[in-house]
Design an enzyme around this catalytic site. Structure first.
Site, PDB file in Angstrom:
ATOM      1  N   HIS A  70      11.050  -1.993   6.518  1.00 60.01           N
ATOM      2  CA  HIS A  70      10.355  -2.833   7.513  1.00 60.01           C
ATOM      3  C   HIS A  70      11.149  -3.014   8.812  1.00 60.01           C
ATOM      4  O   HIS A  70      10.618  -3.560   9.783  1.00 60.01           O
ATOM      5  CB  HIS A  70      10.046  -4.218   6.927  1.00 60.01           C
ATOM      6  CG  HIS A  70       9.078  -4.177   5.790  1.00 60.01           C
ATOM      7  ND1 HIS A  70       7.851  -3.541   5.880  1.00 60.01           N
ATOM      8  CD2 HIS A  70       9.148  -4.670   4.518  1.00 60.01           C
ATOM      9  CE1 HIS A  70       7.225  -3.663   4.712  1.00 60.01           C
ATOM     10  NE2 HIS A  70       7.983  -4.326   3.879  1.00 60.01           N
ATOM     11  N   ASP A 118       6.023   2.424  -1.487  1.00 63.28           N
ATOM     12  CA  ASP A 118       6.062   0.968  -1.646  1.00 63.28           C
ATOM     13  C   ASP A 118       4.662   0.418  -1.347  1.00 63.28           C
ATOM     14  O   ASP A 118       3.934   0.994  -0.543  1.00 63.28           O
ATOM     15  CB  ASP A 118       7.079   0.403  -0.649  1.00 63.28           C
ATOM     16  CG  ASP A 118       7.375  -1.063  -0.854  1.00 63.28           C
ATOM     17  OD1 ASP A 118       8.378  -1.379  -1.504  1.00 63.28           O
ATOM     18  OD2 ASP A 118       6.584  -1.901  -0.358  1.00 63.28           O
ATOM     19  N   HIS A 146       3.880  -2.094   0.367  1.00 59.97           N
ATOM     20  CA  HIS A 146       3.800  -2.506   1.774  1.00 59.97           C
ATOM     21  C   HIS A 146       3.986  -1.283   2.670  1.00 59.97           C
ATOM     22  O   HIS A 146       4.774  -0.394   2.348  1.00 59.97           O
ATOM     23  CB  HIS A 146       4.893  -3.519   2.096  1.00 59.97           C
ATOM     24  CG  HIS A 146       4.864  -4.761   1.247  1.00 59.97           C
ATOM     25  ND1 HIS A 146       5.530  -4.851   0.047  1.00 59.97           N
ATOM     26  CD2 HIS A 146       4.231  -5.945   1.442  1.00 59.97           C
ATOM     27  CE1 HIS A 146       5.322  -6.059  -0.473  1.00 59.97           C
ATOM     28  NE2 HIS A 146       4.530  -6.734   0.344  1.00 59.97           N
ATOM     29  N   ASP A 158       6.522  -2.234  -6.007  1.00 64.90           N
ATOM     30  CA  ASP A 158       5.689  -3.439  -5.997  1.00 64.90           C
ATOM     31  C   ASP A 158       4.201  -3.115  -6.055  1.00 64.90           C
ATOM     32  O   ASP A 158       3.362  -4.018  -6.062  1.00 64.90           O
ATOM     33  CB  ASP A 158       6.005  -4.322  -4.781  1.00 64.90           C
ATOM     34  CG  ASP A 158       6.256  -3.541  -3.514  1.00 64.90           C
ATOM     35  OD1 ASP A 158       5.961  -2.326  -3.501  1.00 64.90           O
ATOM     36  OD2 ASP A 158       6.738  -4.134  -2.536  1.00 64.90           O
TER      37      ASP A 158
HETATM   38 ZN   LIG Z   1       7.095  -3.742  -0.678  1.00 63.32          ZN
END
Ligand SMILES: [Zn+2]
Length: 369
Positions: free
Chosen positions: A135, A172, A174, A264
């Protein structure tokens, strides 16, 4: 069997975030499970190699990050030492006294793995590092991430190892928004294909990285966002690989495959809703392994991103490591609709999302013409 490096050091557990989902137990629990599975430590099976990370230099960190970001991290860490408490780098990114060193070793662990692959000591690597990275962009450390380990690995492969074509698969849950932002206009030298398969940004942090964000200038068409709807499940991943990811990789012919390996998206994860199952992760690596054999001298490296079910994370990582070793022994769950996958969502993936991606990418890829 392939020789697989597992890169880990206690410094990764010293980045102390208190009662936070991205906590030290994620890696300490995983390492304990890897020891039980004879993948790490003294009793490990011969094709697993344990490799110590080295520390990335500031000059290397500056390949992807501004001095402003680096100073913000240093100042936050200094303040935790003075006040003997945590400091916030952003709303959900925490610093403790060991955070700066852990972040330098997280990036340096990725470099150590790349070095070991190039020296022939290992064939493939998994860096079980914290803090994660995908991120973070040039100026902001955010979303539990400090330095962008995967972006810096791309820079290392191109600058230090003189490769020309690198692919990143970010699985992931996200979106890898920091990685996307760093490479949105491409690299001065070398080519990158960045594919992020993630939960639709309208339903999850970071709220960016949509299907029509495809890069600009020379990078146009080589940024790919596969925005799975919640409850997409294992079959949606297979469709995405068969129809989008594998055809693109075959056309791109990467010399090295990097994975932003977050876990996740697993149905047991407390933060996300993608309903992946244990064997989703081995499926992904087995498919990427075939591509790597064809174009990249077998080279694949995974770096740990998210994954917040501490008890289950070790199973997913074990599956990835065994698949990196070309060992078909895996943890397996029933692939039905009991894990949250929904039939209408699978239909959406097949009949809406994939055709939409193909249409958007078709000007840039022969595979979709
Ligand atoms: Zn994540």
């Amino acid at each position: 069997m392939k020789n697989v490096g597992i890169i880990y050091q206690d410094i990764y557990a010293k980045h102390d975030t208190g009662s936070h989902p991205e906590c030290a137990d994620r890696v300490t629990h995983t390492i304990e499970q890897l020891k039980e599975n004879q993948m790490y430590g003294e009793n490990r099976i011969a094709h697993f190699k344990n490799i110590d990370p080295k520390k990335a230099t500031l000059e290397q960190i500056r390949w992807s990050h501004s001095n402003a970001l680096i100073n913000k991290v240093i100042n936050a860490v200094e303040s935790t030492k003075k006040r003997n408490s945590h400091a916030y780098i952003d709303g959900d990114t925490i610093a403790s006294p060991a955070t700066y060193d852990a972040a330098l070793y997280a990036t340096g662990g990725n470099f150590a793995s790349i070095d070991a692959i190039f020296s022939g000591e290992i064939d493939r690597g998994f860096v079980i590092c914290r803090p994660p990275g995908h991120h973070s962009n040039r100026d902001y450390a955010r979303g539990f991430c400090i330095f962008n380990n995967i972006a810096l690995s791309v820079e290392y492969l191109i600058r230090a190892k003189k490769l020309n074509r690198v692919a990143i698969i970010d699985f992931d849950a996200h979106a890898g928004n920091g990685t996307e932002e760093l490479f949105y206009s491409g690299l001065p030298q070398g080519e990158l294909l960045f594919i992020s398969i993630h939960q639709h940004p309208h339903t999850l942090y970071p709220g960016t990285c949509f299907v029509d964000d495809i890069g600009e200038g020379k990078q146009k068409g080589k940024i790919v966002n596969i925005t799975l709807a919640p409850y997409s499940g294992h079959q949606s991943v297979k469709l995405s690989f068969d129809q989008i990811i594998l055809p693109m990789l075959k056309e791109f012919k990467p010399e090295f495959i990097l994975c932003s390996a977050g876990f996740d998206a697993h149905h047991n994860d407390p933060l996300c809703n993608l309903s992946f199952i244990d064997q989703t992760y081995s499926y992904i690596i087995q498919e990427l392994a075939k591509i790597s054999e064809e174009f990249a001298n077998g080279r694949i490296q995974c770096t740990l991103e998210g994954g917040y079910n501490i008890k289950h994370l070790g199973n997913s990582i074990t599956n990835v490591i065994n698949s990196l070793a070309d060992d078909k022994t895996i943890f397996k769950e029933t692939d039905d609709f009991s894990r949250g996958q929904k039939a209408d969502i699978l239909e959406y993936t097949e009949n809406k999302l994939i055709p939409q991606l193909k249409a958007i990418l078709s000007p840039y890829w022969k595979a979709f013409k």
